[in-house]
Scaffold this motif. Structure first.
Motif, short mmCIF file in Angstrom:
data_model
loop_
_atom_site.label_atom_id
_atom_site.label_comp_id
_atom_site.label_asym_id
_atom_site.label_seq_id
_atom_site.Cartn_x
_atom_site.Cartn_y
_atom_site.Cartn_z
N LEU A 63 0.83 -1.20 0.00
CA LEU A 63 0.00 0.00 0.00
C LEU A 63 0.87 1.25 0.00
O LEU A 63 0.59 2.23 -0.71
N VAL A 64 1.96 1.22 0.79
CA VAL A 64 2.90 2.35 0.82
C VAL A 64 3.47 2.58 -0.58
O VAL A 64 3.50 3.71 -1.08
N ALA A 65 3.89 1.49 -1.23
CA ALA A 65 4.51 1.62 -2.55
C ALA A 65 3.50 2.17 -3.56
O ALA A 65 3.83 3.06 -4.36
N VAL A 66 2.26 1.66 -3.52
CA VAL A 66 1.25 2.13 -4.46
C VAL A 66 0.98 3.61 -4.24
O VAL A 66 0.95 4.42 -5.18
N THR A 67 0.81 4.00 -2.96
CA THR A 67 0.50 5.39 -2.64
C THR A 67 1.59 6.33 -3.16
O THR A 67 1.31 7.34 -3.80
N ILE A 68 2.84 5.98 -2.87
CA ILE A 68 3.94 6.85 -3.27
C ILE A 68 4.03 6.94 -4.79
O ILE A 68 4.22 8.02 -5.36
N THR A 69 3.86 5.80 -5.46
CA THR A 69 3.95 5.80 -6.92
C THR A 69 2.86 6.65 -7.55
O THR A 69 3.10 7.44 -8.46
N ILE A 70 1.62 6.50 -7.03
CA ILE A 70 0.51 7.29 -7.58
C ILE A 70 0.75 8.77 -7.31
O ILE A 70 0.47 9.62 -8.14
N PHE A 71 1.28 9.07 -6.11
CA PHE A 71 1.54 10.46 -5.75
C PHE A 71 2.56 11.07 -6.70
O PHE A 71 2.38 12.18 -7.20
N ALA A 72 3.64 10.33 -6.92
CA ALA A 72 4.78 10.92 -7.62
C ALA A 72 4.57 10.98 -9.13
O ALA A 72 5.10 11.86 -9.80
N GLU A 132 -1.96 2.78 10.40
CA GLU A 132 -2.19 1.94 9.22
C GLU A 132 -3.16 2.57 8.23
O GLU A 132 -3.20 2.21 7.06
N MET A 133 -3.97 3.52 8.72
CA MET A 133 -4.98 4.10 7.84
C MET A 133 -4.40 5.22 6.98
O MET A 133 -4.98 5.59 5.96
N VAL A 134 -3.21 5.76 7.37
CA VAL A 134 -2.71 6.97 6.72
C VAL A 134 -2.49 6.76 5.23
O VAL A 134 -3.00 7.52 4.39
N SER A 135 -1.75 5.70 4.87
CA SER A 135 -1.45 5.53 3.45
C SER A 135 -2.72 5.23 2.66
O SER A 135 -2.87 5.67 1.52
N ALA A 136 -3.67 4.48 3.29
CA ALA A 136 -4.92 4.18 2.59
C ALA A 136 -5.70 5.45 2.31
O ALA A 136 -6.19 5.67 1.19
N VAL A 137 -5.81 6.33 3.33
CA VAL A 137 -6.57 7.57 3.14
C VAL A 137 -5.89 8.47 2.12
O VAL A 137 -6.55 9.05 1.24
N LEU A 138 -4.55 8.53 2.19
CA LEU A 138 -3.81 9.35 1.22
C LEU A 138 -4.06 8.84 -0.20
O LEU A 138 -4.30 9.63 -1.13
N LEU A 139 -4.01 7.50 -0.36
CA LEU A 139 -4.21 6.92 -1.69
C LEU A 139 -5.60 7.22 -2.21
O LEU A 139 -5.78 7.63 -3.38
N LEU A 140 -6.62 7.07 -1.33
CA LEU A 140 -7.99 7.34 -1.77
C LEU A 140 -8.16 8.80 -2.15
O LEU A 140 -8.80 9.13 -3.15
N ALA A 141 -7.55 9.70 -1.34
CA ALA A 141 -7.67 11.12 -1.65
C ALA A 141 -7.00 11.43 -2.98
O ALA A 141 -7.54 12.17 -3.82
N LEU A 142 -5.82 10.84 -3.21
CA LEU A 142 -5.12 11.05 -4.47
C LEU A 142 -5.95 10.60 -5.65
O LEU A 142 -6.10 11.30 -6.65
N LEU A 143 -6.52 9.38 -5.51
CA LEU A 143 -7.31 8.84 -6.62
C LEU A 143 -8.58 9.66 -6.83
O LEU A 143 -9.05 9.81 -7.95
N TYR A 144 -9.12 10.20 -5.70
CA TYR A 144 -10.35 10.98 -5.83
C TYR A 144 -10.09 12.26 -6.62
O TYR A 144 -10.88 12.65 -7.47
N PHE A 145 -8.95 12.88 -6.33
CA PHE A 145 -8.69 14.16 -7.00
C PHE A 145 -7.97 14.00 -8.34
O PHE A 145 -7.94 14.92 -9.13
#
Lengths: 285, 334
Positions: free
Chosen positions: A220-229, A261-274
């Motif tokens: 989840l960390v890897a996915v979040t960072i990749t989507i962010f970057a 544990e929820m931080v990366s999930a929430v960040l990923l959802l917010a990224l995908l939402y926007f």
């Protein structure tokens, strides 16, 4: 206190960058999402733990073994991914999800479900600077992550090979037309990704308990960072890693460890939402 | 030329009729087999328990495939399953409601969660939808883990009441009293869900979902409200997944966050649906009825730790060699 939180989130964030790099590179070059990424990191950690604990290997010498194991598995994975049909991204997610289940259960079989931690006595010590305390673990994480990042930067931006790889990341078809062997670039991406996983795994085992299902968090960390970057931006990946590290540290300070544990999930959802079209942007899928 | 076409049409129609006849006979035989199963195994507790769970997982796979029919792949159905299980258990424990009331209420609460997921994820497609659902599970999981005063946190819930009983004019069946009656209750739920899924598939909703799955832009162009139908399929899927979770809680009578929100209940329905055939009605259920007993009877004794290896391996094989699932392949071949 704030400076200590800052230092610890900086070292954690740099390490997250290291964890995400392999995933981002494989995704960038081959457009395959490897959901077994976290499991591979944990497996590399287990290999290191096992050699260190059972055969009393020096910790440094366990890295080559971890790299070797992840290299073998990643090359096998590449052969599997190569047989997929369109839509490639979605099918690679489902396939690698199956691979993740297989690796998790193999680890449960081989290493049992007990929680393991690599405890290096030297690393648990630290030193005082005016106003803050830094442990050697933090120095190791920060140092090794930044060194590996620097080496990868040199490879990607200062060599001809890196140029070819960046071209493949930007546009596969155009790169192929320019005479770049795109499938060889894919294999190379898996090799470098495996190397990064093999280096990240043992370090992961030093700061985080190893248990068969702990890989999900790393994925989840890897996915979040990749989507962010976004694809192919090394600087973006460092920034994303640091932001995630800071966000996790502040969540722990304000809300408690159990919400981390929820931080990366929430960040990923917010990224995908926007950014609903994902990383590639421009309405392209 | 015209004649040839007519004969062709006639032949395929006849063929279809024959096929549907064998289909019905097969379905009937399958129904009778499962109906008579408690007699066949002489109420062997262990075997019946495995098949009760297999039927529950088959229902879960059917519920997953209600969303799968719109072309979306969810990796986060454990969110609905866990929410349903917790909702039903807590409504029973804290408010003393009968499971007859708490199980549908649990479905509604899962539907509410589905609405939240829909608002966040429905603008996403394909791979990004799957990644978003993967992340979404963490939210109800971590909240359940931390909201100690309501959910007892990570300790889990014990003392959940068993499956409900019926009392009509002296006629009294307690579904929680023995595994045989529990089996029949889950079997009834599975049959109802199967009928419902078959109905949805041949209704206008099913047609709309198929159009969306095949070519979304064309579907939009002929006037199908794409996101409305995708939300509808997500909500139906969430409701029945929540009901499955509630049944699970009353069947097992002990739940904890890691058990009901964990990877297992996200992975298993997806694996069954994809291996069985995501685009067929029966495929997911058949895959569950084959794979789960195989896992329990063959792989569990062989490999007590890591027997779920089977599910991952089967999923990989299906993705590589049978993208339409084995039921889909069987149907195409016949």
């Amino acid at each position: 206190m704030w400076s200590m939180i800052f230092v610890s989130s900086l070292s954690l964030g740099s390490f997250y960058t290291l964890v995400a790099l392999g995933f981002a590179l494989i995704f960038g070059v081959t457009r395959n999402f490897n959901l077994a990424h976290g499991e591979l990191v944990v497996l590399a950690g287990y290999v290191s733990y096992w050699l260190w604990k059972m055969w009393a290997f020096p910790f440094i010498l366990t890295f080559p073994a971890a790299v070797l194991v992840s290299l073998v598995i990643c090359l096998g994975l590449e052969r599997l991914f190569a047989r997929l049909h369109e839509p490639l991204a979605l099918n690679s997610i489902v396939l690698s999800f199956g691979v993740a289940v297989v690796i998790q259960n193999s680890m449960l079989f081989l290493f049992s479900g007990n929680y393991r931690l690599i405890r290096i006595p030297v690393l648990s010590r630290g030193f005082h600077l005016p106003g803050l305390y830094i442990s050697y673990t933090q120095i190791t994480l920060l140092g090794s992550s930044l060194i590996i990042l620097f080496l990868l930067y040199m490879l990607m931006y200062r060599t001809y090979l890196g140029k070819a790889m960046r071209a493949t990341i930007q546009d596969k078809d155009a790169a192929a037309m320019a005479g770049i062997n795109v499938s060889a670039m894919g294999t190379l991406a898996f090799c470098i990704g495996a190397l990064l996983i093999g280096l990240a795994g043992p370090l992961y085992g030093c700061i985080h308990y190893l248990y068969p299902s702990s890989g999900q968090e790393a994925t989840l960390v890897a996915v979040t960072i990749t989507i962010f970057a976004g694809v192919g931006r090394l600087s973006g990946i460092i920034l994303a890693g640091w932001i995630l590290g800071l966000a996790e540290s502040f969540t722990v300070v304000f809300f408690g460890v159990s919400w981390r544990e929820m931080v990366s999930a929430v960040l990923l959802l917010a990224l995908l939402y926007f950014r609903p079209h994902g990383i590639l942007g421009h309405g392209e899928r | 030329m015209e004649n040839d076409k007519k004969t062709m049409n006639f032949l395929t129609a006849k063929n279809r009729l024959n096929k549907s006849k064998t289909h019905w006979i097969g379905l009937f035989l399958g129904f009778m087999l499962f109906f008579a199963l408690p007699l066949l195994v002489q109420s062997n507790h262990y075997i019946l328990q495995v098949f009760t769970h297999a039927l529950l997982l088959a229902a879960l796979a059917l519920a997953w495939d209600l969303l799968g029919a719109s072309g979306s792949i969810s990796l986060g159905h454990a969110a609905f399953f866990g929410a349903g299980a917790y909702a039903s258990a807590l409504l029973g424990l804290d408010l003393g409601l009968s499971p007859w009331a708490t199980i549908p209420l649990a479905g509604l609460i899962a539907t509410g969660l589905g609405l939240i997921m829909g608002l966040i994820c429905l603008r996403l497609r394909g791979a990004y939808f799957a990644l978003a659902t993967l992340a979404f599970v963490e939210i109800p999981w971590v909240i359940t883990d931390n909201w100690d005063s309501l959910t007892r946190g990570s300790l889990g819930l014990v003392g959940i009441s068993g499956l409900p009983s019926i009392r009509i004019h002296g006629f009294h069946v307690d579904f929680g009293s023995s595994i045989v009656v529990s089996y029949y209750l889950i079997f009834a739920y599975f049959m109802i869900l199967l009928g419902l899924v078959a109905f949805v598939h041949q209704s206008n909703i099913g047609l709309a979902l198929q159009a969306i799955r095949e070519e979304e832009i064309a579907a939009e162009a002929v006037g199908i409200h794409v996101n409305g139908y995708r939300l509808l399929s997500l909500l139906m899927s969430a409701f029945f997944t929540g009901v499955c979770g509630a049944c699970y809680a009353h069947l097992v009578r002990y739940i904890e966050p890691g058990l009901v929100y964990g990877l297992h209940f996200s992975a298993v329905p997806m694996i069954f649906a994809i291996c069985g055939g995501r685009l067929t009605i029966l495929g997911p259920a058949v895959a569950a009825m084959v794979l789960y007993p195989m896992d329990q009877f063959v792989f569990h004794p062989l490999l007590p730790a890591g027997h779920e290896f089977l599910y991952g391996a089967v999923l990989i094989l299906a993705m590589l060699f049978m993208p339409n699932g084995f039921w889909g392949r069987l149907r195409n071949a016949s």
